[in-house]
Design an enzyme around this catalytic site. Structure first.
Site, PDB file in Angstrom:
ATOM      1  CG  PHE A 156       7.709  -3.846  -9.753  1.00 18.79           C
ATOM      2  CD1 PHE A 156       6.723  -3.427  -8.882  1.00 18.79           C
ATOM      3  CD2 PHE A 156       8.780  -4.399  -9.622  1.00 18.79           C
ATOM      4  CE1 PHE A 156       6.460  -3.062  -7.727  1.00 18.79           C
ATOM      5  CE2 PHE A 156       8.687  -4.207  -7.942  1.00 18.79           C
ATOM      6  CZ  PHE A 156       7.730  -3.725  -7.382  1.00 18.79           C
ATOM      7  CE  LYS A 204      -2.972  -5.937  -5.029  1.00 21.71           C
ATOM      8  NZ  LYS A 204      -1.217  -5.931  -5.527  1.00 21.71           N
ATOM      9  NE  ARG A 237       2.811  -9.503   3.560  1.00 19.98           N
ATOM     10  CZ  ARG A 237       2.879  -8.586   2.419  1.00 19.98           C
ATOM     11  NH1 ARG A 237       2.160  -7.715   1.697  1.00 19.98           N
ATOM     12  NH2 ARG A 237       4.005  -8.691   1.829  1.00 19.98           N
ATOM     13  CG  HIS A 269      -2.142  -4.423  -0.615  1.00 19.31           C
ATOM     14  ND1 HIS A 269      -1.060  -3.996  -0.642  1.00 19.31           N
ATOM     15  CD2 HIS A 269      -2.175  -3.486   1.053  1.00 19.31           C
ATOM     16  CE1 HIS A 269       0.122  -3.086   0.555  1.00 19.31           C
ATOM     17  NE2 HIS A 269      -1.431  -2.821   1.256  1.00 19.31           N
ATOM     18  CE1 TYR A 320       1.824  -1.894  -3.312  1.00 21.16           C
ATOM     19  CE2 TYR A 320      -0.678  -1.116  -5.269  1.00 21.16           C
ATOM     20  CZ  TYR A 320      -0.063  -2.042  -4.519  1.00 21.16           C
ATOM     21  OH  TYR A 320      -0.573  -2.868  -4.404  1.00 21.16           O
ATOM     22  CG  ASN A 356      -0.245  -9.455  -6.650  1.00 23.13           C
ATOM     23  OD1 ASN A 356      -1.293  -8.459  -7.105  1.00 23.13           O
ATOM     24  ND2 ASN A 356       0.530  -9.527  -6.038  1.00 23.13           N
ATOM     25  CD  GLU A 378      -0.286  -0.724   3.404  1.00 22.32           C
ATOM     26  OE1 GLU A 378      -1.151  -1.232   3.859  1.00 22.32           O
ATOM     27  OE2 GLU A 378       0.824  -0.608   2.492  1.00 22.32           O
TER      28      GLU A 378
END
Ligand code: RTP
Ligand code: MG
Length: 141
Positions: A59, A11, A87, A117, A51, A114, A128
């Protein structure tokens, strides 16, 4: 365990911190291969579409604003159990709750910024990966 593909994004916060290579190194050390990669600057339409599942969440606007705030590195990771393995390498969404040694514990500032992704299931991985890459752009060894 089956060989899978998963979609990963470094990100804007992590690209800005110049830690793309350190994050790639985590993937490689865990036995995941980078089989496609590109740097892009997403616009609102691209980030919002990506998203879309979060469209109604409070958010969402901040998330799209953050994901369009600078360039990102998008990559396809391939390997045994790649979705879950990635993950686990990432750690919890909120870096304050992420296990020590995970990417988010080491490089993320906040739940908004964060660092990475990763697809959360094989179904979302398929969607994706194809959101960003044509099959000809993916180069398995
Ligand atoms: P990602 O999709 O980015 O890999 O993150 P994730 O699966 O761990 O988390 P997800 O629930 O899919 O949320 C997507 C991103 O939205 C932001 N978020 N903010 N303020 C909040 O309560 C909140 N919840 C989620 C995070 O930046 C998260 O990565
Ligand atoms: Mg998610």
């Amino acid at each position: 365990m089956a060989v899978e593909r998963t979609l990963s994004i470094v990100k804007p916060d992590a690209v800005g911190k110049n830690v793309i290579g350190e994050i790639y190194s985590r993937f490689e050390k865990a036995g995941l291969q980078i089989v496609a990669a590109k740097m892009i600057k997403m616009d609102e339409e691209m980030a919002g579409g990506f998203y879309a599942e979060h469209k109604e969440r409070p958010f969402f606007k901040d998330l799209v604003g953050f994901m369009t705030s600078g360039p990102v590195m998008v990559q396809v990771l391939e390997g045994e159990g790649a979705v879950l393995k990635n993950r686990e390498l990432m750690g919890a969404t909120n870096p304050q709750e992420a296990d020590a040694g995970t990417i988010r514990a080491d490089f993320a500032e906040s739940i908004d910024a964060n660092a990475v992704h990763g697809s959360d299931s094989t179904e979302s991985a398929a969607r994706e990966v194809s959101y960003f890459f044509n099959e000809e752009e993916i180069c398995p060894r």
